[in-house]
Design a protein around this motif. Structure first.
Motif, PDB file in Angstrom:
ATOM      1  N   LYS A 103      -9.068  -1.876  -7.616  1.00  0.00           N
ATOM      2  CA  LYS A 103      -9.160  -1.693  -6.165  1.00  0.00           C
ATOM      3  C   LYS A 103      -7.777  -1.524  -5.539  1.00  0.00           C
ATOM      4  O   LYS A 103      -7.555  -0.647  -4.688  1.00  0.00           O
ATOM      5  CB  LYS A 103      -9.887  -2.899  -5.564  1.00  0.00           C
ATOM      6  N   MET A 104      -6.810  -2.374  -5.999  1.00  0.00           N
ATOM      7  CA  MET A 104      -5.437  -2.275  -5.486  1.00  0.00           C
ATOM      8  C   MET A 104      -4.834  -0.909  -5.808  1.00  0.00           C
ATOM      9  O   MET A 104      -4.164  -0.288  -4.969  1.00  0.00           O
ATOM     10  CB  MET A 104      -4.546  -3.367  -6.104  1.00  0.00           C
ATOM     11  N   ALA A 105      -5.072  -0.442  -7.013  1.00  0.00           N
ATOM     12  CA  ALA A 105      -4.485   0.828  -7.440  1.00  0.00           C
ATOM     13  C   ALA A 105      -5.042   1.985  -6.613  1.00  0.00           C
ATOM     14  O   ALA A 105      -4.294   2.871  -6.154  1.00  0.00           O
ATOM     15  CB  ALA A 105      -4.755   1.050  -8.921  1.00  0.00           C
ATOM     16  N   ASN A 106      -6.364   2.020  -6.428  1.00  0.00           N
ATOM     17  CA  ASN A 106      -6.970   3.097  -5.646  1.00  0.00           C
ATOM     18  C   ASN A 106      -6.459   3.088  -4.209  1.00  0.00           C
ATOM     19  O   ASN A 106      -6.193   4.146  -3.604  1.00  0.00           O
ATOM     20  CB  ASN A 106      -8.496   2.959  -5.652  1.00  0.00           C
ATOM     21  N   LYS A 107      -6.315   1.896  -3.635  1.00  0.00           N
ATOM     22  CA  LYS A 107      -5.835   1.756  -2.260  1.00  0.00           C
ATOM     23  C   LYS A 107      -4.417   2.316  -2.122  1.00  0.00           C
ATOM     24  O   LYS A 107      -4.106   3.059  -1.177  1.00  0.00           O
ATOM     25  CB  LYS A 107      -5.880   0.278  -1.869  1.00  0.00           C
ATOM     26  N   ASN A 108      -3.513   1.951  -3.100  1.00  0.00           N
ATOM     27  CA  ASN A 108      -2.124   2.433  -3.052  1.00  0.00           C
ATOM     28  C   ASN A 108      -2.044   3.944  -3.205  1.00  0.00           C
ATOM     29  O   ASN A 108      -1.250   4.618  -2.541  1.00  0.00           O
ATOM     30  CB  ASN A 108      -1.283   1.759  -4.135  1.00  0.00           C
ATOM     31  N   LEU A 109      -2.882   4.471  -4.105  1.00  0.00           N
ATOM     32  CA  LEU A 109      -2.846   5.912  -4.356  1.00  0.00           C
ATOM     33  C   LEU A 109      -3.320   6.692  -3.129  1.00  0.00           C
ATOM     34  O   LEU A 109      -2.784   7.773  -2.815  1.00  0.00           O
ATOM     35  CB  LEU A 109      -3.704   6.254  -5.572  1.00  0.00           C
ATOM     36  N   LYS A 110      -4.324   6.133  -2.418  1.00  0.00           N
ATOM     37  CA  LYS A 110      -4.796   6.795  -1.206  1.00  0.00           C
ATOM     38  C   LYS A 110      -3.717   6.828  -0.129  1.00  0.00           C
ATOM     39  O   LYS A 110      -3.652   7.747   0.688  1.00  0.00           O
ATOM     40  CB  LYS A 110      -6.037   6.076  -0.679  1.00  0.00           C
ATOM     41  N   LYS A 111      -2.869   5.792  -0.138  1.00  0.00           N
ATOM     42  CA  LYS A 111      -1.766   5.728   0.830  1.00  0.00           C
ATOM     43  C   LYS A 111      -0.586   6.605   0.402  1.00  0.00           C
ATOM     44  O   LYS A 111       0.417   6.714   1.132  1.00  0.00           O
ATOM     45  CB  LYS A 111      -1.277   4.289   0.982  1.00  0.00           C
ATOM     46  N   GLY A 112      -0.669   7.191  -0.806  1.00  0.00           N
ATOM     47  CA  GLY A 112       0.438   8.011  -1.300  1.00  0.00           C
ATOM     48  C   GLY A 112       1.541   7.223  -1.961  1.00  0.00           C
ATOM     49  O   GLY A 112       2.627   7.758  -2.233  1.00  0.00           O
ATOM     50  N   LEU A 113       1.257   5.943  -2.238  1.00  0.00           N
ATOM     51  CA  LEU A 113       2.260   5.105  -2.907  1.00  0.00           C
ATOM     52  C   LEU A 113       2.230   5.374  -4.416  1.00  0.00           C
ATOM     53  O   LEU A 113       1.166   5.686  -4.978  1.00  0.00           O
ATOM     54  CB  LEU A 113       1.985   3.625  -2.634  1.00  0.00           C
ATOM     55  N   PRO A 114       3.365   5.240  -5.103  1.00  0.00           N
ATOM     56  CA  PRO A 114       3.385   5.455  -6.565  1.00  0.00           C
ATOM     57  C   PRO A 114       2.565   4.388  -7.285  1.00  0.00           C
ATOM     58  O   PRO A 114       2.421   3.270  -6.809  1.00  0.00           O
ATOM     59  CB  PRO A 114       4.870   5.370  -6.929  1.00  0.00           C
ATOM     60  N   PHE A 115       2.049   4.764  -8.439  1.00  0.00           N
ATOM     61  CA  PHE A 115       1.234   3.841  -9.244  1.00  0.00           C
ATOM     62  C   PHE A 115       2.021   2.581  -9.607  1.00  0.00           C
ATOM     63  O   PHE A 115       1.480   1.478  -9.656  1.00  0.00           O
ATOM     64  CB  PHE A 115       0.764   4.574 -10.515  1.00  0.00           C
ATOM     65  N   LYS A 116       3.310   2.722  -9.821  1.00  0.00           N
ATOM     66  CA  LYS A 116       4.138   1.581 -10.239  1.00  0.00           C
ATOM     67  C   LYS A 116       4.230   0.511  -9.149  1.00  0.00           C
ATOM     68  O   LYS A 116       4.532  -0.654  -9.427  1.00  0.00           O
ATOM     69  CB  LYS A 116       5.553   2.055 -10.613  1.00  0.00           C
TER      70      LYS A 116
END
Length: 694
Positions: free
Chosen positions: A577-590
């Protein structure tokens, strides 16, 4: 008549030369140099391991193909060699140094007397079958003793010998010797070696200095030698045992100590022996009876022991046994013993032992003998003359009572002083005025100046002794050195097979250097040429051709992986869930990983990879797509992000560098050989090649 006779002779010689040419025709020409069929066939047959004397067999396609391939290899080799000499690669200092090392090694068998060497090797092998147990009475002599000191030591050694031969106990006399007293003074009061001074224990070939070894092996058990001189002094030797023994043994033993203040323990050892005779396991009896507690726990096992580790009595008793046999109880100074032999080494064949003996000879003074005999033979072969030992003759006059020699060492003796013993003596030209030769080796003469320069270059730090002795010793060394040097320089002339071997080594080193210069190193350093080669040949690669597979990348995955070491740290659903949320915001996976380790250090691991889809170990799928994937593990889990699926493509020059360098080297060699064959007008007489059978 004379003209007719001369014509007939010339005609016969012409016919003879034509016959020789027909029997051994020219097969190649390189730069005008003719190479005959016999020379080529010698190399070709050697390359395929065939005996040159063997009769030819039926010709097959494979045999003809092997011949044709070797023709091209041979021509290329000889053409490169011509160009290598033209470029003076043979003058390269590093090549000359390496060749000198090979020559020194290859020359060794030629610079000794092989018969003497073989005799020494055979002697060592025969002695190696036996182990000796001996003691000695030793009278020490310093290095380079004066004659009066040598005589004094010899008389002392003879005194000891005569006392022993008159009936005195050998070991008692041994303890009186100067060396025994020296050893005793330097041993602690309670050291057990004090009671056994002079006893050398067990030894075999190469364990002692050669004169001592030879004298000891010449004795029978119980015999005593006359004084024997070694580099260390005089030895009077008594041999106790000469036992057939080689290498190491594995055995079990039972040891019961003997206490002189109590009743003898012979009854106890006899009891143990009886149990073994009745069939009880030796190891069980050893555990119950042996007082060697270290080995008793293992059934009395003593593994892989050599003669230097075994008591002399053990060596004698073990020599009587075969593997699996045990001996009767025997008594030594340490108590009572029973031995069971498990295994023993047997001496290898003479041919197998030779490399070991030759290695030992390099550090043993018996090695002097083969070279000394060789030098004596060379003196005779090269008409050696020592003018310092030849009298001067005056024609027509009555011989003088006081004879004069043709040359003298007087100026040399006057020139040297005690500084030679501290390596500080220097030669000056004004030290000698007599230019007459001291000696001659064949056509080469040596003067006092040559000798004194040799003395200067070969000084060593040593104790001071008689300068007359020093001069005589160095003069003998100088003569032997120059005789040996002359023989060494003429090896190629006197031994054609050695000259041929050296030529092979020289040519081999030259071709290696030539290939490195013209092909191998050039392919690595020529970046412009490599780039052009890549542009030219990469376009010809086909991804569907299996032979071209190394030049292409297969499908690859651009992957990022977060590994949670323990699921208790964070549930997989929460991380996803955290990863999908960050990716939607355009944040890097790392950034997901960074948030985790900020709260839970060392709880997670991160990696980025561009890897072949067939070689990654996280995902097992038939087709791959971009996205997030949860992968369970034994305790934790991984979240894999496939960032991009990279389609198969041609590798860049840098990525396939190893393959392209190999291809480029082959390309350079073909280009080089084409130019060299034209430059040196290479001719291959195919009709001669076609007639070859083998």
């Amino acid at each position: 008549m004379r003209k007719l006779f001369a014509f007939l002779i010339a005609a016969m010689m012409t016919l003879s030369m034509q016959a020789q040419t027909n029997n051994d025709p020219v097969i190649f020409e390189i730069n005008g140099q003719k190479i005959h069929k016999s020379e080529f066939m010698k190399e070709f047959l050697r390359s395929i391991g065939k005996d040159p004397k063997a009769a030819p067999t039926a010709c097959t396609y494979e045999k003809r193909q092997a011949l044709e391939e070797y023709v091209q290899l041979f021509v290329n080799y000889r053409t490169k060699l011509v160009d290598a000499y033209a470029q003076q690669i043979d003058k390269d200092p590093s090549l000359q140094k390496e060749l000198e090392g090979y020559r020194n090694e290859l020359a060794s068998p030629y610079l000794i007397d092989s018969l003497t060497l073989n005799s020494i090797l055979e002697e060592a092998y025969e002695r190696n079958h036996y182990t000796l147990n001996a003691a000695h009475i030793f009278v020490r002599l310093g290095r380079n003793p004066l004659p009066e000191d040598t005589l004094k030591a010899y008389k002392k050694a003879m005194e000891y010998y005569n006392r022993v031969m008159a009936g005195e106990d050998f070991m008692a006399v041994a303890k009186e010797s100067s060396q025994a007293r020296f050893d005793e003074d330097h041993l602690p009061p309670d050291d057990p070696r004090r009671k056994d001074l002079g006893n050398l224990g067990n030894f075999t070939v190469f364990d002692m200095v050669y004169p001592f070894e030879s004298a000891a092996y010449a004795l029978e058990p119980g015999e005593v030698s006359l004084p024997v001189r070694s580099n260390y002094g005089y030895h009077v030797i008594k041999l106790f045992h000469k036992t057939p023994f080689y290498g190491k043994v594995t055995l079990q033993h039972i040891w019961i100590s003997e206490d002189p203040t109590k009743r003898s323990k012979e009854g106890r050892i006899r009891q143990a022996y009886q149990k073994i005779k009745e069939g009880e396991n030796f190891g069980k009896v050893a555990s119950d009876y042996s007082e060697d507690h270290a080995s008793a726990v293992n059934g009395g096992l003593l593994s892989d022991m050599n003669i230097h580790q075994l008591p002399p009595d053990y060596v004698v008793e073990l020599a009587k046994l075969k593997p699996g046999e045990f001996c009767e109880p025997f008594q030594s100074e340490f108590g009572w013993h029973i031995l069971l032999l498990i295994r023993r080494d047997t001496i290898p064949s003479f041919s197998d032992m030779q490399p070991y003996y030759r290695q030992r000879l390099a550090r043993d003074n018996r090695n002097i003998k083969p070279r000394s005999v060789f030098v004596d033979q060379c003196k005779e072969r090269y008409s050696f003359v020592d003018y310092t030992k030849m009298y001067m003759k005056t024609p027509g006059k009555k011989a003088s009572k006081k004879k004069q020699f043709l040359a003298s060492l007087d100026e040399c003796r006057a020139a040297i002083n005690d500084s030679v013993f501290s390596k500080s003596w220097k030669f000056r030209d004004d030290m000698v005025s007599d230019m007459r030769p001291l000696f001659a080796v064949a056509d080469k003469e040596y003067t006092a100046k040559d000798f004194l320069l040799f003395v200067q270059d070969n000084q060593r730090a040593e104790a001071t002794y008689s300068l007359d002795m020093y001069l005589n010793d160095r003069y003998e060394n100088f003569i032997n050195n120059k005789v040996f040097e002359y023989a060494d320089k003429h090896l190629e002339v006197e031994h054609p097979e050695f000259a041929s071997l050296m030529e092979e080594y020289r040519n081999g080193l030259m071709i290696f250097s030539y290939n490195d210069k013209m092909i191998w190193s050039k392919a690595i350093s020529d970046t412009v040429g490599m780039a052009q080669f890549y542009s030219m040949f990469s376009a010809q690669r086909n991804i569907d051709n299996p032979d071209d597979a190394p030049y292409f990348w297969g499908e690859r995955l651009d992957m990022s992986v977060i590994t949670i070491l323990d699921s208790a740290t964070m549930a997989p659903s929460k991380l996803l869930k955290m990863a999908n949320k960050n990716l939607k915001k355009g944040l890097p996976f790392k950034s997901v990983f960074d948030n985790i380790v900020a709260k839970h250090p060392d709880a997670a691991q991160y990696e980025d990879n561009l890897v072949l889809s067939s070689e990654q170990t996280y995902l097992k799928m038939s087709t791959y797509h971009e996205g997030l994937y949860l992968v369970p593990a034994a305790k934790g889990y991984s979240l894999v992000s496939v960032n991009k699926v990279v389609d198969p493509c041609l590798k860049s020059c840098a990525e396939a560098r190893g393959y392209y360098i190999n291809e480029y080297q082959n390309y350079l060699e073909k280009q080089l050989m084409a130019s060299l064959r034209a430059k040196y007008n290479v001719k291959i007489y195919q009709n001669v090649v076609d007639e070859i059978t083998y």
